[in-house]
Enzyme design. Sequence first.
Site: not given
Length: 290
Positions: A12, A137
Amino acid sequence: MTPPRMFHAFAKINLGLEVLGKRPDGYHDVRTVLQTISLFDTLEVAPAPEALSLECSDPGIPSGEENIVMKAAVILRNAAKIRAGAKLRLTKRIPSQAGLGGGSSDGAIALLALSKLWNIVPDRETIVSLAEKLGSDVPFFLYGGTALAAGRGEEVYPLPDIPANHLVIAWPSSGMATKEAYRILDEKLTAPRDAHRIQDIAGEVVSGRLTRKALFNRFEEVAALSGNASESASVAKALVAAGAARALMAGSGSAWAGFFPGREAAQAGAVEMAHHGFTAAAAVTLDRKA
């Protein structure tokens, strides 16, 4: 013998990242717009009688119970109250200490892959709860695509997926540990910040008019103060010199994402970064269906 099943754990970047302040529990309150990209690790899973084992392609990453993939296997098995085993192999392509979420993505894909291997069908609330136990996350990677995250990063709110953006992901020779990045940032947090810039980015995503001018990452300030500030700045400058319209730090660093006008330009940019002595890979942003 049942052949192993293969799953991709995508990296990401953060289209926007603000740290509002330190919380009473010791974590930091963040607001961020997250985006999955095509750079990925590969997790292979195969059934085993009862034992859990993990082989990792990177000898610098532990493959024992401290590995997030093994942690995911244990908490999923305990939650499902089963004794099934698995043979796991993790092939790393996402660099460590780069802000690209490689470990978190590996943990999330382990939960999903082993749920399929063991025929477990957890509801969304259960799987997200398990992901939160693995790291702040990790829940995002259960969704993918474009999303707003709040709290420690565990509160995830999917946004409309942005159109494909072609990128070059590049990183210096030395990484930046997340804990160290936050320590340096804490020295600058003399007053609480607000989340208006993140709100602006989310608004542009929803309206379908995201501009590269809106992108930002508070940790770029940390990069300028860190021990490898010169090398980090060199990565950003090299990306722009290679044709990037914008260079943006990924997460808490040390990788940078360069935004290029198309696939061929990104591929050429990755080659140019190699000529500058930096490890780099062409990538593209992914939608939630990837």
